[in-house]
Design a protein around this motif. Structure first.
Motif, PDB file in Angstrom:
ATOM      1  N   ILE A  13       0.847  -1.247  -0.069  1.00  0.00           N
ATOM      2  CA  ILE A  13      -0.141   0.031  -0.134  1.00  0.00           C
ATOM      3  C   ILE A  13       0.971   1.283  -0.216  1.00  0.00           C
ATOM      4  O   ILE A  13       2.009   1.479   0.777  1.00  0.00           O
ATOM      5  CB  ILE A  13      -0.965   0.028   1.139  1.00  0.00           C
ATOM      6  CG1 ILE A  13      -1.914  -1.213   1.091  1.00  0.00           C
ATOM      7  CG2 ILE A  13      -1.692   1.388   1.555  1.00  0.00           C
ATOM      8  CD1 ILE A  13      -2.917  -1.214   2.267  1.00  0.00           C
ATOM      9  N   GLY A  14       0.625   2.242  -0.928  1.00  0.00           N
ATOM     10  CA  GLY A  14       1.409   3.455  -1.038  1.00  0.00           C
ATOM     11  C   GLY A  14       2.476   3.398  -2.114  1.00  0.00           C
ATOM     12  O   GLY A  14       3.340   4.289  -2.427  1.00  0.00           O
ATOM     13  N   TYR A  15       2.610   1.995  -2.517  1.00  0.00           N
ATOM     14  CA  TYR A  15       3.914   1.976  -3.542  1.00  0.00           C
ATOM     15  C   TYR A  15       3.303   1.630  -4.942  1.00  0.00           C
ATOM     16  O   TYR A  15       2.188   1.092  -5.019  1.00  0.00           O
ATOM     17  CB  TYR A  15       4.861   0.912  -3.046  1.00  0.00           C
ATOM     18  CG  TYR A  15       5.491   0.980  -1.558  1.00  0.00           C
ATOM     19  CD1 TYR A  15       6.671   1.772  -1.758  1.00  0.00           C
ATOM     20  CD2 TYR A  15       4.813   0.863  -0.398  1.00  0.00           C
ATOM     21  CE1 TYR A  15       7.254   2.260  -0.347  1.00  0.00           C
ATOM     22  CE2 TYR A  15       5.667   1.075   0.521  1.00  0.00           C
ATOM     23  CZ  TYR A  15       6.677   1.643   0.537  1.00  0.00           C
ATOM     24  OH  TYR A  15       7.191   1.839   1.719  1.00  0.00           O
ATOM     25  N   ASP A  16       4.183   1.925  -5.796  1.00  0.00           N
ATOM     26  CA  ASP A  16       3.696   1.460  -7.438  1.00  0.00           C
ATOM     27  C   ASP A  16       3.432   0.047  -7.485  1.00  0.00           C
ATOM     28  O   ASP A  16       2.606  -0.032  -8.500  1.00  0.00           O
ATOM     29  CB  ASP A  16       4.839   2.052  -8.056  1.00  0.00           C
ATOM     30  CG  ASP A  16       5.064   3.425  -8.370  1.00  0.00           C
ATOM     31  OD1 ASP A  16       4.173   4.164  -7.883  1.00  0.00           O
ATOM     32  OD2 ASP A  16       6.247   3.835  -8.532  1.00  0.00           O
ATOM     33  N   ILE A  17       4.068  -0.781  -6.780  1.00  0.00           N
ATOM     34  CA  ILE A  17       3.701  -2.132  -7.232  1.00  0.00           C
ATOM     35  C   ILE A  17       2.369  -2.696  -6.329  1.00  0.00           C
ATOM     36  O   ILE A  17       2.060  -3.941  -6.475  1.00  0.00           O
ATOM     37  CB  ILE A  17       4.809  -2.930  -6.172  1.00  0.00           C
ATOM     38  CG1 ILE A  17       5.015  -4.460  -6.829  1.00  0.00           C
ATOM     39  CG2 ILE A  17       4.785  -3.144  -4.670  1.00  0.00           C
ATOM     40  CD1 ILE A  17       6.131  -5.268  -6.404  1.00  0.00           C
ATOM     41  N   TYR A  18       1.523  -1.696  -6.012  1.00  0.00           N
ATOM     42  CA  TYR A  18       0.338  -2.071  -4.916  1.00  0.00           C
ATOM     43  C   TYR A  18      -0.703  -2.800  -6.103  1.00  0.00           C
ATOM     44  O   TYR A  18      -1.264  -3.773  -5.745  1.00  0.00           O
ATOM     45  CB  TYR A  18      -0.373  -0.965  -4.460  1.00  0.00           C
ATOM     46  CG  TYR A  18      -1.636  -1.105  -3.787  1.00  0.00           C
ATOM     47  CD1 TYR A  18      -1.874  -1.904  -2.827  1.00  0.00           C
ATOM     48  CD2 TYR A  18      -2.618  -0.662  -4.505  1.00  0.00           C
ATOM     49  CE1 TYR A  18      -3.219  -2.209  -1.993  1.00  0.00           C
ATOM     50  CE2 TYR A  18      -4.029  -1.053  -3.890  1.00  0.00           C
ATOM     51  CZ  TYR A  18      -3.979  -1.637  -2.750  1.00  0.00           C
ATOM     52  OH  TYR A  18      -5.312  -1.895  -2.300  1.00  0.00           O
ATOM     53  N   LEU A  19      -0.708  -2.462  -7.327  1.00  0.00           N
ATOM     54  CA  LEU A  19      -1.690  -2.641  -8.253  1.00  0.00           C
ATOM     55  C   LEU A  19      -1.196  -4.112  -8.740  1.00  0.00           C
ATOM     56  O   LEU A  19      -2.277  -4.936  -8.876  1.00  0.00           O
ATOM     57  CB  LEU A  19      -1.754  -1.880  -9.506  1.00  0.00           C
ATOM     58  CG  LEU A  19      -2.642  -2.306 -10.758  1.00  0.00           C
ATOM     59  CD1 LEU A  19      -4.050  -2.404  -9.987  1.00  0.00           C
ATOM     60  CD2 LEU A  19      -2.641  -1.267 -12.031  1.00  0.00           C
TER      61      LEU A  19
END
Length: 302
Positions: A267-273
């Motif tokens: 959560i909060g990072y680009d890798i979340y998706l």
């Protein structure tokens, strides 16, 4: 023989299409693209080809794929009813069509009339049922089909057979809770993993309670599958389909739990998706394999 190959190819295309719909549906939710086409359906913002925005592209692509897969599934259903002698194949393709239409109607209603999070969470569940039915349909035309239809000589007690079905139903409840977490945007209610907000049992209020209940539900599912595997291992041959499917379910549920932790930490990072889509992929595979286990268990009477 030629027609059977066609049925196998079409059922495979239907299964892969349903899997793609699941992933794209999760993408729509996670990118908040559900309103990318405004209040219009089947048009997008009043146009057949909408103006280019990321949200409209994601939402309209999802609609387009649902339409194409629906046509493929319709063709599959017609051929199955005309040429297949397998009653189970007709049930599976009929179930897939029913839930595909149901999720399409629910999706259209969600666009035209605002829906509650509890109703929106059903959308993923119906898509999951469609995928499960197409998976079972495809397996009918593979070497696993006879095991589902006639059994492979495995003998399980009534209690174990009941437990397999109970775990399947319970897994659907856990899936629904996960979808409810997404639609209520409650994932951030539990920061950190495996603890929730640094506590074993957090304060049960608002989003925290929703996220924590889902975590507990997933943990119970993992323990239930571990227990089920131990019972099946004691009764089934290691080369039987039921043993292999339950073992694979156990592997998938623990991967699913780990992927849930990955989603929380991302959560909060680009890798979340990417983490969220992986979570949806794993739960889809898990539910599909559990469905196979449940169907196969009907022919393992002790």
């Amino acid at each position: 023989m030629k027609m059977e190959r066609r049925l196998k190819a079409l059922s495979l295309a239907s299964m892969l299409g349903m899997f793609l719909i699941l992933v794209m549906g999760a993408l729509v939710t996670k990118t908040e693209s559900g309103r990318g086409c405004g209040d219009d359906w089947p048009l997008c913002n009043g146009k057949f080809v909408p103006a280019y925005t990321i949200e409209s592209l994601i939402e309209y692509s999802h609609r387009f794929v649902v339409g194409v897969v629906g046509i493929i599934l319709l063709a599959t259903m017609i051929l199955v009813f005309l040429y297949s002698k397998r009653k189970d194949a007709k049930w599976y393709v009929g179930g897939a069509m029913f839930f595909t239409l149901l999720q399409a109607v629910l999706g259209a209603m969600a666009v035209v009339w605002p829906q509650s999070s509890a109703i929106l969470a059903l959308h993923f569940g119906f898509s999951l049922m469609s995928f499960a039915f197409t998976l079972l349909l495809y397996l009918v035309f593979t070497r696993f089909g006879d095991a589902m239809y006639k059994g492979d000589g495995t003998r399980l007690t009534r209690g174990v057979r009941f437990s397999i079905w109970a775990v399947l139903v319970y897994s659907y409840v856990v899936v629904y809770l996960g979808a409810f977490v997404r639609h209520t945007e409650a994932m951030g209610g539990c920061i950190g993993w495996p603890l929730c907000n640094g506590q074993v049992i957090p304060e049960m209020t608002g989003p925290t309670s929703i996220a924590f209940i889902h975590r507990v539900g997933a943990a119970i599912l993992g323990l239930a599958l571990l227990t089920l595997f131990l019972f099946v291992r004691g009764q089934a041959r290691s080369d039987s389909g039921i043993y292999r499917s339950v073992r694979l379910s156990l592997i998938l549920v623990f991967l699913q739990i780990l992927s849930g932790g990955f989603v929380t930490l991302a959560i909060g990072y680009d890798i979340y998706l990417l983490a969220s889509l992986l979570h949806a992929v794993l739960v889809s595979c898990l539910f599909g394999i559990l469905c196979y286990s449940a169907i196969a268990s009907r022919h393992t009477r002790g």
